[in-house]
Enzyme design. Structure first.
Site, short mmCIF file in Angstrom:
data_model
loop_
_atom_site.label_atom_id
_atom_site.label_comp_id
_atom_site.label_asym_id
_atom_site.label_seq_id
_atom_site.Cartn_x
_atom_site.Cartn_y
_atom_site.Cartn_z
N ASP A 98 0.86 -1.08 -0.18
CA ASP A 98 -0.09 0.08 0.06
C ASP A 98 0.89 1.13 0.10
O ASP A 98 1.75 1.51 0.94
CB ASP A 98 -0.86 0.06 1.22
CG ASP A 98 -2.03 1.05 1.12
OD1 ASP A 98 -1.89 2.04 0.55
OD2 ASP A 98 -3.09 0.85 1.85
N ASP A 99 1.03 1.94 -1.11
CA ASP A 99 1.59 3.29 -1.17
C ASP A 99 3.20 3.12 -1.39
O ASP A 99 3.97 3.78 -1.32
CB ASP A 99 1.35 4.10 -0.07
CG ASP A 99 -0.02 4.82 0.03
OD1 ASP A 99 -0.74 4.53 -0.81
OD2 ASP A 99 -0.11 5.67 0.73
N CYS A 146 -5.97 4.40 -3.62
CA CYS A 146 -6.19 3.08 -3.03
C CYS A 146 -7.48 2.36 -3.87
O CYS A 146 -7.40 1.27 -4.32
CB CYS A 146 -6.43 3.15 -1.66
SG CYS A 146 -5.18 3.71 -0.47
N ARG A 188 -7.54 -1.20 -6.35
CA ARG A 188 -8.24 -2.39 -5.83
C ARG A 188 -9.66 -2.72 -6.70
O ARG A 188 -9.74 -3.73 -6.71
CB ARG A 188 -8.66 -2.18 -4.41
CG ARG A 188 -7.24 -1.87 -3.63
CD ARG A 188 -7.49 -1.41 -2.11
NE ARG A 188 -6.30 -0.92 -1.57
CZ ARG A 188 -5.07 -1.73 -1.11
NH1 ARG A 188 -5.36 -2.83 -0.72
NH2 ARG A 188 -3.90 -1.19 -0.84
N LYS A 196 -5.97 -5.27 4.18
CA LYS A 196 -6.90 -4.12 3.78
C LYS A 196 -7.78 -4.35 2.67
O LYS A 196 -7.33 -5.01 1.63
CB LYS A 196 -6.03 -3.02 3.42
CG LYS A 196 -6.81 -1.80 3.03
CD LYS A 196 -5.76 -0.59 2.63
CE LYS A 196 -6.31 0.64 1.94
NZ LYS A 196 -5.46 1.42 1.57
N HIS A 240 -11.14 -2.05 1.44
CA HIS A 240 -11.56 -0.79 1.00
C HIS A 240 -12.44 -0.65 -0.03
O HIS A 240 -12.56 0.14 -0.99
CB HIS A 240 -10.23 -0.01 0.83
CG HIS A 240 -10.05 1.40 1.06
ND1 HIS A 240 -9.13 2.25 1.33
CD2 HIS A 240 -11.29 2.58 1.05
CE1 HIS A 240 -9.49 3.50 1.51
NE2 HIS A 240 -10.76 3.64 1.34
N SER A 273 -8.10 1.91 4.87
CA SER A 273 -6.63 2.36 5.10
C SER A 273 -6.64 2.51 6.79
O SER A 273 -7.42 2.71 7.50
CB SER A 273 -6.28 3.61 4.45
OG SER A 273 -6.44 3.35 2.98
N HIS A 331 1.47 2.64 3.77
CA HIS A 331 0.62 3.64 3.94
C HIS A 331 0.95 4.37 5.19
O HIS A 331 1.23 3.81 6.22
CB HIS A 331 -0.81 3.01 3.99
CG HIS A 331 -1.90 4.14 3.65
ND1 HIS A 331 -2.14 4.99 4.79
CD2 HIS A 331 -2.54 4.19 2.60
CE1 HIS A 331 -3.18 5.99 4.38
NE2 HIS A 331 -3.45 5.57 3.01
N ASP A 381 -0.32 -0.69 -4.87
CA ASP A 381 -1.79 -0.21 -5.39
C ASP A 381 -1.38 1.19 -5.91
O ASP A 381 -2.31 1.37 -6.67
CB ASP A 381 -2.68 -0.26 -4.14
CG ASP A 381 -2.16 0.79 -2.93
OD1 ASP A 381 -0.99 1.24 -3.01
OD2 ASP A 381 -3.24 1.22 -2.23
N ASN A 382 -0.57 1.80 -5.50
CA ASN A 382 -0.21 3.16 -6.25
C ASN A 382 1.18 3.64 -5.53
O ASN A 382 1.64 3.17 -4.73
CB ASN A 382 -1.22 4.28 -5.85
CG ASN A 382 -1.74 4.18 -4.66
OD1 ASN A 382 -2.73 3.64 -4.14
ND2 ASN A 382 -0.86 5.02 -3.50
N LYS A 391 1.45 9.46 -5.51
CA LYS A 391 0.06 9.17 -5.17
C LYS A 391 -0.98 10.08 -5.47
O LYS A 391 -0.40 11.55 -5.32
CB LYS A 391 0.12 8.76 -3.80
CG LYS A 391 -1.35 8.34 -3.33
CD LYS A 391 -1.14 7.70 -1.85
CE LYS A 391 -2.81 7.66 -1.36
NZ LYS A 391 -2.94 7.12 0.20
#
Length: 450
Positions: A44-45, A83, A87, A136, A138, A162, A224, A276-277, A307
């Site tokens: 994540d991130d 996010c 996803r 996670k 989301h 998150s 994240h 994810d990004n 991001k």
């Protein structure tokens, strides 16, 4: 003598006819057994430049480096720039504007995946796979029908969104708690050992599984913000707290791969790792408090943006596939690949049926196995609500600034040289394509006056 032989032959023929359906069943089971297990590891991130195998000079990621050495490392893999869109692409194979969530999916959000979507887990489950999720989600939580266990996953342990959905970073009174199945089972909880706890859950699922093929989706909370790391890993990297966090994610990947080996199924498993990004370099003021520092973000490497932007630093991320016996070790490809392609490819390798609605992904199996060195994807759409950019072949047009930005992605992946004035025909071609795409999914082209 002849009559006896004929009677015998007749009895054999009758027996063969009677057993034929069972032979077909056995063949089907055998074919099913040849399908790989699937493990998705989702950071994540994590930024394009955060792993050693993508050029980070200080962070050590030996397990992810080995995964890349034993598989295919993609250098032009793109997804949503934050996010939920990314996803959505992974779980539905579709760009977010196509999916009618009916509201937001964070704390207080009432939206979620509608019944009309054929999720990755539902498809695999329908094809005979055990399906498990750790981490996670989301994609909706307020109604139980939106939770992973009602979207095709047999089990789920993790967070509904998150890890920053709590004061002071988000002004919400909704408790951020860990779920198991449909119920919140732990609140409050300590985030520091969360990567270790997720890892233990994933390893146990692998170890205790039966002989049926499985899909395991491990979606890390890290890196994240706010950053969290176990006591054992804190202070052990050469890159401060952020390095500690990334190296713990790498450790976790190593533990999952080791569990596959110990179970004797590593050779029968397709492993996919991505983020994810990109990194939250330009974090909003709400995040710059209570221990979060500007240097707690990762790196997009040489890429422009981060991001929540549609410059490449937002949607372009590390992505690695490993599939022993199918993917040649040590391959690197700069072919354009998008997150919706992962959904479409997993449905192909699991033998799952396709939905009856429009998909935005392509089957990557020929690219993965080396049957071709060309990606089936020739364009990618960059949404942030409305449509901000499109890539078509080697060219990318971005309109969000109000003035067109046209980049040649093969010679300028860093998006430094705007060629809109020198390439009017190309600009016109991509502008028309953006208008057509926006019209198709029911959004506007951002930055362009109606």
């Amino acid at each position: 003598m002849t009559l006896a032989m004929n009677s015998s032959n007749l009895r054999l023929l009758c027996l063969a006819v009677l057993l034929a359906p069972f032979a077909c069943v056995c063949l089907s089971v055998s074919q099913a057994d040849d399908r790989p297990n699937v493990v998705i590891l989702f950071a994540d991130d994590l930024g394009y430049g955060d792993l050693a195998c993508y050029g980070h000079p200080a962070i050590r990621t030996p397990h992810l480096d080995q995964l890349a050495d034993e598989g295919l490392r993609l250098t032009s893999f793109v997804t949503g720039s934050w996010c939920v869109p990314s996803r959505t692409q992974l779980i539905t194979g579709r760009y977010m504007p196509r999916v009618k969530f009916g509201g937001r999916t964070g704390s207080n959000g009432k939206g979620g995946l509608p019944d009309s979507e054929w999720t990755l887990a539902e498809a695999a489950q329908d094809a005979g796979y055990r399906t498990h999720m750790v981490g996670k989600w989301h994609l909706g939580y307020q109604s139980k029908k939106f939770l992973p266990v009602n979207q095709g996953f047999d089990s789920w342990f993790g967070l509904p969104y998150s890890n920053d959905y709590m004061k002071p970073w988000v002004q919400t009174d909704v408790p951020l708690g860990l779920y198991r199945g449909e119920e919140m089972v732990e609140f409050p909880f300590d985030q520091n050992p969360l990567t270790k706890r997720y890892t233990r859950e994933a390893v146990d699922l692998i170890r205790d599984g039966d002989d049926e093929p499985f899909l395991l989706y491990l979606a890390y909370a890290m890196p994240h913000l706010p950053l969290a790391v176990s006591d054992e890993k804190r202070g052990t990297s050469n890159f401060g707290l952020y390095g500690d966090v990334i190296e713990e994610v790498d450790w976790s990947v190593g533990q999952v791969l080791k569990a596959l080996e110990a179970k004797g199924i590593a050779e029968d498993t397709l492993v996919f790792f991505a983020s994810d990004n990109g990194p939250w370099v330009d974090m909003p003021p709400r995040m710059q408090q209570a221990g979060n520092e500007l240097w707690h973000a990762g790196s997009a490497g040489p890429l422009r943006g981060s991001k929540a932007t549609t410059y490449e630093g937002g949607p372009r991320v590390p992505a690695i596939f490993k599939w022993p016996g199918k993917i040649e070790a040590g391959r690197v490809s700069d072919e354009l690949v998008g997150m919706p392609d992962v959904y479409r490819t997993i449905l192909e390798v699991t033998g799952a049926k396709l939905p009856d609605h429009k998909l935005d992904g392509h089957d990557l199996v020929p690219l993965l196995t080396g049957e071709t060195d060309r990606s089936p994807r020739d364009e990618y759409w960059y949404f942030r609500g409305d449509l901000e950019a499109v890539r078509l072949g080697e060219w990318k047009l971005r309109t969000v600034t109000g003035s067109p930005e046209l980049f040649h992605m093969k010679t300028d992946p860093f998006e430094r040289i705007n060629r809109a004035e020198t390439e009017p025909e190309r600009l016109s071609e991509l502008s028309q394509r953006m208008n057509a795409i926006a019209s198709e999914v029911g959004v506007k082209v951002k930055g362009v006056k109606p």
